[in-house]
Design an enzyme around this catalytic site. Sequence first.
Site, PDB file in Angstrom:
ATOM      1  N   LYS A  19     -10.238 -24.078 -94.711  1.00 47.55           N
ATOM      2  CA  LYS A  19      -8.864 -24.096 -94.182  1.00 47.55           C
ATOM      3  C   LYS A  19      -8.650 -25.305 -93.269  1.00 47.55           C
ATOM      4  O   LYS A  19      -7.614 -25.967 -93.314  1.00 47.55           O
ATOM      5  CB  LYS A  19      -8.580 -22.802 -93.417  1.00 47.55           C
ATOM      6  CG  LYS A  19      -8.605 -21.565 -94.317  1.00 47.55           C
ATOM      7  CD  LYS A  19      -8.745 -20.252 -93.540  1.00 47.55           C
ATOM      8  CE  LYS A  19      -9.203 -19.137 -94.472  1.00 47.55           C
ATOM      9  NZ  LYS A  19      -9.684 -17.941 -93.755  1.00 47.55           N
ATOM     10  N   HIS A  78     -22.489 -11.121 -99.779  1.00 45.38           N
ATOM     11  CA  HIS A  78     -21.881 -12.011 -98.781  1.00 45.38           C
ATOM     12  C   HIS A  78     -22.782 -12.318 -97.596  1.00 45.38           C
ATOM     13  O   HIS A  78     -22.327 -12.955 -96.647  1.00 45.38           O
ATOM     14  CB  HIS A  78     -20.591 -11.416 -98.226  1.00 45.38           C
ATOM     15  CG  HIS A  78     -19.502 -11.264 -99.219  1.00 45.38           C
ATOM     16  ND1 HIS A  78     -18.527 -12.210 -99.420  1.00 45.38           N
ATOM     17  CD2 HIS A  78     -19.227 -10.269-100.081  1.00 45.38           C
ATOM     18  CE1 HIS A  78     -17.688 -11.799-100.356  1.00 45.38           C
ATOM     19  NE2 HIS A  78     -18.093 -10.611-100.778  1.00 45.38           N
ATOM     20  N   THR A  84     -15.256 -19.851 -94.878  1.00 48.05           N
ATOM     21  CA  THR A  84     -13.965 -20.138 -95.509  1.00 48.05           C
ATOM     22  C   THR A  84     -13.045 -20.835 -94.508  1.00 48.05           C
ATOM     23  O   THR A  84     -12.152 -21.580 -94.898  1.00 48.05           O
ATOM     24  CB  THR A  84     -13.294 -18.855 -96.043  1.00 48.05           C
ATOM     25  OG1 THR A  84     -13.401 -17.834 -95.044  1.00 48.05           O
ATOM     26  CG2 THR A  84     -13.954 -18.373 -97.325  1.00 48.05           C
ATOM     27  N   LYS A 142     -23.995 -18.403 -85.971  1.00 42.81           N
ATOM     28  CA  LYS A 142     -22.894 -19.368 -86.083  1.00 42.81           C
ATOM     29  C   LYS A 142     -22.956 -20.426 -84.974  1.00 42.81           C
ATOM     30  O   LYS A 142     -22.274 -21.430 -85.022  1.00 42.81           O
ATOM     31  CB  LYS A 142     -21.552 -18.636 -86.059  1.00 42.81           C
ATOM     32  CG  LYS A 142     -21.327 -17.755 -87.294  1.00 42.81           C
ATOM     33  CD  LYS A 142     -19.994 -17.023 -87.229  1.00 42.81           C
ATOM     34  CE  LYS A 142     -19.810 -15.988 -88.322  1.00 42.81           C
ATOM     35  NZ  LYS A 142     -19.394 -16.542 -89.628  1.00 42.81           N
ATOM     36  N   LYS A 188     -14.081 -18.220 -85.206  1.00 42.41           N
ATOM     37  CA  LYS A 188     -14.748 -17.364 -86.195  1.00 42.41           C
ATOM     38  C   LYS A 188     -15.369 -16.212 -85.422  1.00 42.41           C
ATOM     39  O   LYS A 188     -15.365 -16.223 -84.195  1.00 42.41           O
ATOM     40  CB  LYS A 188     -15.823 -18.149 -86.949  1.00 42.41           C
ATOM     41  CG  LYS A 188     -16.775 -18.931 -86.029  1.00 42.41           C
ATOM     42  CD  LYS A 188     -17.813 -19.739 -86.797  1.00 42.41           C
ATOM     43  CE  LYS A 188     -17.309 -21.051 -87.363  1.00 42.41           C
ATOM     44  NZ  LYS A 188     -17.491 -21.194 -88.782  1.00 42.41           N
ATOM     45  N   ARG A 189     -15.929 -15.212 -86.120  1.00 41.47           N
ATOM     46  CA  ARG A 189     -16.665 -14.167 -85.412  1.00 41.47           C
ATOM     47  C   ARG A 189     -17.752 -14.786 -84.545  1.00 41.47           C
ATOM     48  O   ARG A 189     -18.301 -15.850 -84.891  1.00 41.47           O
ATOM     49  CB  ARG A 189     -17.298 -13.201 -86.427  1.00 41.47           C
ATOM     50  CG  ARG A 189     -16.321 -12.275 -87.107  1.00 41.47           C
ATOM     51  CD  ARG A 189     -15.576 -11.403 -86.127  1.00 41.47           C
ATOM     52  NE  ARG A 189     -16.435 -10.417 -85.497  1.00 41.47           N
ATOM     53  CZ  ARG A 189     -16.593  -9.154 -85.907  1.00 41.47           C
ATOM     54  NH1 ARG A 189     -15.930  -8.732 -86.967  1.00 41.47           N
ATOM     55  NH2 ARG A 189     -17.376  -8.323 -85.257  1.00 41.47           N
TER      56      ARG A 189
HETATM   57  C1  26W Z   1     -22.681  -3.282 -92.845  1.00 40.80           C
HETATM   58  C2  26W Z   1     -22.163  -4.189 -91.786  1.00 40.80           C
HETATM   59  C3  26W Z   1     -21.624  -5.421 -92.392  1.00 40.80           C
HETATM   60  C4  26W Z   1     -20.258  -5.562 -92.542  1.00 40.80           C
HETATM   61  C5  26W Z   1     -19.739  -6.706 -93.118  1.00 40.80           C
HETATM   62  C6  26W Z   1     -22.469  -6.417 -92.806  1.00 40.80           C
HETATM   63  C7  26W Z   1     -21.954  -7.545 -93.387  1.00 40.80           C
HETATM   64  C8  26W Z   1     -20.599  -7.684 -93.550  1.00 40.80           C
HETATM   65  C9  26W Z   1     -20.015  -8.893 -94.241  1.00 40.80           C
HETATM   66  C10 26W Z   1     -20.740  -9.097 -95.552  1.00 40.80           C
HETATM   67  C11 26W Z   1     -20.057 -10.112 -93.398  1.00 40.80           C
HETATM   68  C12 26W Z   1     -19.142 -11.181 -93.926  1.00 40.80           C
HETATM   69  O1  26W Z   1     -17.948 -11.144 -93.713  1.00 40.80           O
HETATM   70  N1  26W Z   1     -19.721 -12.192 -94.564  1.00 40.80           N
HETATM   71  C13 26W Z   1     -19.002 -13.430 -94.776  1.00 40.80           C
HETATM   72  O2  26W Z   1     -18.391 -13.421 -96.057  1.00 40.80           O
HETATM   73  C14 26W Z   1     -17.579 -14.576 -96.233  1.00 40.80           C
HETATM   74  C15 26W Z   1     -16.875 -14.434 -97.553  1.00 40.80           C
HETATM   75  O3  26W Z   1     -17.775 -14.571 -98.598  1.00 40.80           O
HETATM   76  C16 26W Z   1     -18.424 -15.834 -96.152  1.00 40.80           C
HETATM   77  O4  26W Z   1     -17.580 -16.943 -96.239  1.00 40.80           O
HETATM   78  C17 26W Z   1     -19.196 -15.873 -94.841  1.00 40.80           C
HETATM   79  O5  26W Z   1     -20.085 -16.966 -94.829  1.00 40.80           O
HETATM   80  C18 26W Z   1     -19.954 -14.588 -94.649  1.00 40.80           C
HETATM   81  O6  26W Z   1     -20.556 -14.553 -93.362  1.00 40.80           O
END
Ligand code: 26W
Length: 827
Positions: free
Chosen positions: A675, A372, A671, A569, A563-564
Amino acid sequence: MTSASSLARSTTVEKPEPRLNDADTIATEIVEKLTYSIGKTVKAARIHDWLEATTLVVRDRIIDNWFESTIKTYERQDKRVCYLSMEFLIGRLLRDAISNLGLTETVREALARYDVDLNLVELLEPDAALGNGGLGRLAACFMESMATTGVPGFGYGIRYVHGFFRQEVVDGAQVELPETWLKHGNPWEFERRESSYEIGFGGKVSAIEENGKLRSVWRPGERVLAVAYDTPVVGWRGQHVNTLRLWSAQSLDPILLDAFNAGDHIGALLESNKAEAITRVLYPADSHQAGQELRLRQEYFFSSASLQDIIRRHLAQHDDLTNLADKVAIQLNDTHPAVSVAELMRLLVDVHGMEWDAAWKVTRDTFSYTNHTLLPEALETWPIHLFERLLPRQMQIIYQINAEVLREATAGKQLDDGTISAISLIDENNGRRVRMGQLAFVGSHAVNGVSALHTELMKETVFHDLHKVFPTRIENKTNGVTPRRWLFQANPGLTQLIEEAIGPGFKDDITQLAKLDPHAEDAGFREKFVAIKRQNKQRLAHLVEERLAIHLDPNAIFDIQVKRIHEYKRQLLNILETVALYEQIRSLPHLDWTPRVKVFAGKAAPSYVQAKEIIHLAGDVARVINSDPTVRGLLKVVFIPNYNVSLAEIIMPAADVSEQISTAGLEASGTGNMKFALNGALTIGTLDGANVEMLEHLGEENIFIFGLKADEVARKRAEGHRGQGVIDQQPMLRSAIDSISAGVFSQDDPNRYANLMNSIRDRDWWMIAADFRAYWDTQRQLDVLWKDRAKWDAIAVRNTARMSWFSSDRSIDEYAHDIWHAGPKGR
Ligand code: 26W
């Protein structure tokens, strides 16, 4: 029915009678729950009691189908899909469940008999916020779509006591407060004490000889118990119900009585506190890996519990584990559960006595992995010494997997040292670390990205070398969102209008939304469409007025970025454009400006300094602009605190413009973009993530793409691009940056944004300066379009009509067919 006949029935018929779903029955049952489960009379019941009683009545209706789905899967020996995810960002469940059961109006009527308003009852339910953002919400949409499309799905995750923190803004700065969703109990979950497993940490590994063969035995130094809590997940029309199984950590000994009796009252509880800490709180970082021991404990804890559960279920039905991959598919949601690869090998080889090679085949055939993010700082690696101390046997297994993968990769080929160190599971360059991405990749038969562009970039960047060795393993599965939550529930007005226009077929087959396309040309339809958008904007305006005492004019463009908060972003690009617009309106007030409302919301990781500064800046800019009478009516800015799923459900339907403006190549999919567009917002965005597919499906007249492309960003970075050169050529941008730097928006602390602004001048890593002009021009193009209402509204209608491909049902069909070989579309 007499009591005698009901007794006879219950002894002869196993399946309960289908419940009656009329308002009378439901009203009666709600009062029964109030009385006998909650212990309140109608008169004494508070609104919380009505929520609980209503939930229990709805839950009863789900349970009947839940048993049926579970029994059917069991009897047919259908292949199960286990979705392992550290995060499930579910939001509220009551409205979702009632709506999927088709009971919304009936329950409303039943409650109304007691003068109770269903809307108010629903609002009391806390959000289940067991996730950070995109990845966690995707897991929730996928659970709903698996239930809807009839895939026998099991979500496996962690039952955090405290979910994603509550955000407050105090004096402009983000403050994190604990979230307590379980405060009033959780009527949706069932504790399954019988499904609990021991999870070990630390200790020693020894080899014993057994029948002339060596077998490893791990004696953990520490053990905790994983206890299952099950929540039913109901699909559209309630036909199929899946299970979300979340693990809670408990100590084996609740209290060390010897210590307690010896007077050490605190020491007596230490062990239990340490165990329970594992599932106490969700890590709130989604950009940097936390790198802390507790996080690795969480990852291993839920991976091991889930695998033990999967194996137990399998052995209850089959003789051995050799056919595991025929009966179970396990999807790893990012690398957070990647230690599962080593743990499954341990369970197969050490515990169940399988030969290594056979176990490796089973493991690889069972797992698949979704990536992701490509952000280097988010890729998980763990220091070898920590891994070894906490999971000594799994570390040995990782070394062995590594040796064999390297042997497989080099077989018959001459690989240079660079390639070997790139595919190795051990990073030797940064103090020896285990690379979880590599582990997930080699332990899976399929590896996927979440949009076409992201998947291609995976092949070129993080998995460049592994992709060369295993050229067919990486594939694409573009994300989707559930139209039940994000259209039917969030936007009932639009849903009803669509039904009036094209009939109800789209509710069961979302691709039928395409039938709406010709209505874009129908002025009468557009008028109704706009009226609904206006109501949704008023609903949001009302919320902002109540929470922030800021008045928003629904005639203005509602331009929204939620969003975050992340540098990539580029909320900062949006804020700079806002400041530039403010300055332009002030200096050229006679021009025919299009009124705009800029809405921001989102949480920053607590340790992410720049993200927190961006929140502060949004608030500072809002305060100055909103109190300046010269722009009143033309520009308003709001930052809404505590963005969460429930707030998103109000915001998405209220947008005219959706901001999807990440630096190209950085947003894996997005995503929120889907929406917004589904609800008729026009997207202003870069060619990044799933915006690329949206462009394809919407057509280029119906989406507003600007800026550098991913390859151009990479090239500019390689050339050593700096912002200053561009800023000197862009008077509006320069003025905006200078104003912010000079403290125009932060007079109490004029230097507050010095670093943030200097990072654009000196580096511009995120291409804010580089993309500013293209962004500004595209915004002005939207201003002009707003004045041609027929045209704008037609584009909005076409957005809704053409977004059905972005349903998570389509994503799930693709996973089921191409990766899992499970469910109705996968067989
Ligand atoms: C280890 C710390 C950490 C925690 C969570 C690193 C990365 C993450 C996630 C992978 C971040 C995340 O939420 N990524 C998002 O995933 C969505 C679902 O696929 C995508 O639509 C977003 O573009 C992506 O940023």
